[in-house]
Scaffold this motif. Structure first.
Motif, PDB file in Angstrom:
ATOM      1  N   MET A   1       0.999  -1.224  -0.038  1.00 18.05           N
ATOM      2  CA  MET A   1      -0.108   0.261  -0.057  1.00 18.05           C
ATOM      3  C   MET A   1       0.837   1.157   0.155  1.00 18.05           C
ATOM      4  N   THR A   2       0.552   2.231  -0.946  1.00 16.80           N
ATOM      5  CA  THR A   2       1.250   3.401  -0.963  1.00 16.80           C
ATOM      6  C   THR A   2       1.090   4.277   0.111  1.00 16.80           C
ATOM      7  N   THR A   3       2.315   4.731   0.737  1.00 13.30           N
ATOM      8  CA  THR A   3       2.376   5.953   1.866  1.00 13.30           C
ATOM      9  C   THR A   3       2.105   7.157   1.360  1.00 13.30           C
ATOM     10  N   TYR A   4       1.391   8.053   1.727  1.00 15.45           N
ATOM     11  CA  TYR A   4       1.257   9.616   1.284  1.00 15.45           C
ATOM     12  C   TYR A   4       1.697  10.172   2.423  1.00 15.45           C
ATOM     13  N   VAL A   5       1.636  11.712   2.130  1.00 18.91           N
ATOM     14  CA  VAL A   5       2.004  12.746   3.268  1.00 18.91           C
ATOM     15  C   VAL A   5       0.705  12.929   4.186  1.00 18.91           C
ATOM     16  N   TRP A   6      -0.585  12.363   3.763  1.00 15.24           N
ATOM     17  CA  TRP A   6      -1.744  12.821   4.474  1.00 15.24           C
ATOM     18  C   TRP A   6      -2.689  11.731   4.300  1.00 15.24           C
ATOM     19  N   ASP A   7      -3.279  11.292   5.573  1.00 17.94           N
ATOM     20  CA  ASP A   7      -4.427  10.246   5.166  1.00 17.94           C
ATOM     21  C   ASP A   7      -5.456  10.585   6.384  1.00 17.94           C
ATOM     22  N   TYR A   8      -6.604  10.596   5.986  1.00 13.42           N
ATOM     23  CA  TYR A   8      -7.548  10.711   7.177  1.00 13.42           C
ATOM     24  C   TYR A   8      -8.379   9.558   7.607  1.00 13.42           C
ATOM     25  N   LEU A   9      -8.291   8.356   6.945  1.00 13.24           N
ATOM     26  CA  LEU A   9      -9.230   7.290   7.362  1.00 13.24           C
ATOM     27  C   LEU A   9      -8.995   6.762   8.717  1.00 13.24           C
ATOM     28  N   ARG A  10      -7.817   6.709   9.268  1.00 15.96           N
ATOM     29  CA  ARG A  10      -7.455   6.215  10.534  1.00 15.96           C
ATOM     30  C   ARG A  10      -8.249   7.044  11.636  1.00 15.96           C
ATOM     31  N   GLU A  11      -8.136   8.504  11.473  1.00 16.92           N
ATOM     32  CA  GLU A  11      -8.611   9.429  12.339  1.00 16.92           C
ATOM     33  C   GLU A  11     -10.183   9.194  12.146  1.00 16.92           C
ATOM     34  N   PRO A 184      -9.597  19.960   4.483  1.00 16.71           N
ATOM     35  CA  PRO A 184      -9.284  18.553   5.422  1.00 16.71           C
ATOM     36  C   PRO A 184      -7.870  18.197   5.802  1.00 16.71           C
ATOM     37  N   THR A 185      -6.556  18.760   5.293  1.00 15.69           N
ATOM     38  CA  THR A 185      -5.544  18.293   5.480  1.00 15.69           C
ATOM     39  C   THR A 185      -5.159  19.306   6.738  1.00 15.69           C
ATOM     40  N   LYS A 186      -5.585  20.372   7.182  1.00 22.35           N
ATOM     41  CA  LYS A 186      -5.344  21.275   8.041  1.00 22.35           C
ATOM     42  C   LYS A 186      -4.996  20.503   9.507  1.00 22.35           C
ATOM     43  N   VAL A 187      -4.492  21.243  10.527  1.00 20.19           N
ATOM     44  CA  VAL A 187      -4.440  20.999  11.846  1.00 20.19           C
ATOM     45  C   VAL A 187      -5.825  20.716  12.305  1.00 20.19           C
ATOM     46  N   LEU A 188      -6.624  21.807  11.901  1.00 17.96           N
ATOM     47  CA  LEU A 188      -8.064  21.709  12.439  1.00 17.96           C
ATOM     48  C   LEU A 188      -8.757  21.537  10.787  1.00 17.96           C
ATOM     49  N   GLY A 189      -9.323  20.346  10.445  1.00 18.68           N
ATOM     50  CA  GLY A 189      -9.932  20.460   9.146  1.00 18.68           C
ATOM     51  C   GLY A 189     -11.187  19.777   9.139  1.00 18.68           C
ATOM     52  N   PHE A 342      10.977  19.308   1.024  1.00 18.95           N
ATOM     53  CA  PHE A 342      10.159  18.092   0.761  1.00 18.95           C
ATOM     54  C   PHE A 342       9.473  17.787   2.083  1.00 18.95           C
ATOM     55  N   SER A 343       8.272  17.480   1.912  1.00 14.32           N
ATOM     56  CA  SER A 343       7.507  16.841   3.303  1.00 14.32           C
ATOM     57  C   SER A 343       7.258  15.576   3.382  1.00 14.32           C
ATOM     58  N   LEU A 344       7.489  15.024   4.437  1.00 15.19           N
ATOM     59  CA  LEU A 344       7.403  13.820   5.023  1.00 15.19           C
ATOM     60  C   LEU A 344       5.803  13.485   5.362  1.00 15.19           C
ATOM     61  N   PRO A 345       5.203  12.355   5.522  1.00 16.21           N
ATOM     62  CA  PRO A 345       3.818  12.255   6.007  1.00 16.21           C
ATOM     63  C   PRO A 345       3.657  12.726   7.605  1.00 16.21           C
ATOM     64  N   MET A 346       2.810  13.519   7.746  1.00 15.14           N
ATOM     65  CA  MET A 346       2.459  14.241   9.124  1.00 15.14           C
ATOM     66  C   MET A 346       1.121  14.401   9.169  1.00 15.14           C
ATOM     67  N   TYR A 347       0.735  13.620  10.259  1.00 13.64           N
ATOM     68  CA  TYR A 347      -0.746  13.826  10.590  1.00 13.64           C
ATOM     69  C   TYR A 347      -0.684  12.947  12.086  1.00 13.64           C
ATOM     70  N   PRO A 348      -1.822  13.338  12.976  1.00 11.87           N
ATOM     71  CA  PRO A 348      -1.564  12.799  14.208  1.00 11.87           C
ATOM     72  C   PRO A 348      -2.021  11.598  14.377  1.00 11.87           C
ATOM     73  N   SER A 349      -2.766  10.827  13.360  1.00 14.05           N
ATOM     74  CA  SER A 349      -2.896   9.400  13.277  1.00 14.05           C
ATOM     75  C   SER A 349      -2.073   8.384  12.769  1.00 14.05           C
ATOM     76  N   LEU A 350      -1.094   9.203  12.253  1.00 13.17           N
ATOM     77  CA  LEU A 350       0.045   8.409  11.627  1.00 13.17           C
ATOM     78  C   LEU A 350       0.460   7.019  12.215  1.00 13.17           C
ATOM     79  N   ASP A 351       0.220   5.998  11.789  1.00 17.17           N
ATOM     80  CA  ASP A 351       0.614   4.886  12.405  1.00 17.17           C
ATOM     81  C   ASP A 351       2.101   4.772  12.659  1.00 17.17           C
TER      82      ASP A 351
END
Length: 369
Positions: A1-11, A184-189, A342-351
């Motif tokens: 599965m591809t890893t992207y810089v942002w994902d909301y599904l786990r949250e 959606p990607t924002k800290v408060l999205g 460049f940006s690395l994956p960053m979101y609070p629910s990152l596994d």
């Protein structure tokens, strides 16, 4: 599965019950536009910041545009900002008929270089528009001093800095007004587009409410300058209202991710994010830097990792803004950074396992350069 810089599904899985309850609350309220959810979110968002007013709008770009109009910026005015930003910052300035004037950024934080601002002020300058980029604040004490010396307005672009602080003071509370995005990607999205303008000036607040509603105070009657249809809808407002209660938790989660990157990537030769003294970083993005950026991003595709660049094209180099007259080399720090960041994956629910995959792949790629 591809890893992207942002994902909301786990949250979403974690918050699904509350999100669905928010939707049900609105759909059963009998009012889908400018209702109780919107008013409630505005009150609570203002209260979080200790501000007098928050006005919900349809997106972050219009938050800047309407904010500029509400404080009186328009045709013939100059607005000093940065080119190292998302294009909407500058699109909004252009949309009110004002002229964007760019200053360069610091090479370590990529934030507005305040020492260049005073030299950029002319007789036409009316407003300073700092961009609180990647999750931390511009030096607002120094910028306010320039603004006060020259009698200039300050409108903050806080799209990437919900909850960020400088010297303990929240982003969005330093100027005449502040614009926020809830993309959606924002800290408060939200789960779509949304935005807000924060102000403690009741006249600016009243103007904003007219401007987002065609210029009306009463239904069907335009009382002043014609405005726009720029309202924050009730569904997004209620979802944001619920998520606002978790904002500090989201920020904590982002900081945990940032610490793991700092530990895992130490000694690799990758330039990691730098936090300016006095800042509390919320890590909207985790932006790193390397002179062989493009080779690294290409090599990571073999690991099924797809990364992002924020931003590969400084605004002043875009053909859509060629009329401003800037040439390459005008903002050397910004231009060099655009070739290396460049940006690395960053979101609070990152596994953590996914983050370990990214760290391990980066270490392998960097060691092979």
């Amino acid at each position: 599965m591809t890893t992207y810089v942002w994902d909301y599904l786990r949250e979403y899985d974690n918050e699904r019950e509350d999100i669905h309850d928010a939707i049900e609350t609105v759909l059963r309220s009998g009012q889908l536009v400018l209702g109780a959810s919107g008013r409630g979110f505005e009150e609570e968002f203002a209260a979080y910041h200790g501000a007098g007013h928050a006005v919900g709008v349809d997106n972050g770009t219009n938050a800047i545009k309407l904010g500029l109009q509400a404080v009186g910026v328009g045709p013939g005015d100059e607005v000093i900002t940065v080119s190292n930003t998302a294009a909407p910052t500058v699109v909004a300035i252009d949309a009110v008929g004002a002229t964007p004037v760019f200053v360069d950024v610091h090479p370590d934080t990529y934030l507005m270089d305040i020492e260049q601002v005073a030299a950029a002020v002319t007789a036409r300058t009316t407003c300073l528009l700092p961009v609180h980029l990647y999750g931390q604040c511009v030096d607002m004490t120094a910028l306010r001093a320039v603004a006060d010396e020259h009698g200039l307005l300050v409108l903050e672009d806080c799209a990437q800095a919900h909850g960020a602080r400088r010297g303990g003071q929240l982003a969005g509370t330093w100027g005449a007004a502040a614009a926020f995005s809830f993309y959606p990607t924002k800290v408060l999205g939200a789960y779509g587009d949304g935005g807000a303008v924060l102000t403690s000036d009741p006249e600016v607040d009243a103007s904003l409410r007219r401007l987002r509603y065609y210029g009306m105070e009463e239904q069907y009657y335009v009382i002043q300058t014609p405005g726009h249809n720029s309202r924050l809808d009730e569904l997004h407002a209620e979802i944001l209202r619920r998520k606002l209660r978790r904002l500090d938790t989201y920020i904590h989660g982002r900081r945990v991710v940032a610490r793991r990157y700092a530990e895992g990537l130490a000694g690799t030769g990758l330039a990691l994010p730098s936090t300016a003294p006095g800042n509390d970083h919320v890590y909207y993005l985790y932006v790193v830097r390397h002179p062989q950026r493009d080779r690294i991003i290409e090599a990571l595709k073999a690991y099924d990792i797809s990364l992002n660049i924020s931003y590969p094209w400084p605004v002043h180099t875009m053909t859509g803004f060629a009329h401003l007259g800037y040439t390459r080399g005008a903002l050397p720090v910004t231009e060099t950074a655009a070739q290396e960041i460049f940006s690395l994956p960053m979101y609070p629910s990152l596994d953590p396992a996914v983050q370990d995959k990214v760290i391990g792949a980066l270490r392998d790629v960097l060691a092979a350069l």
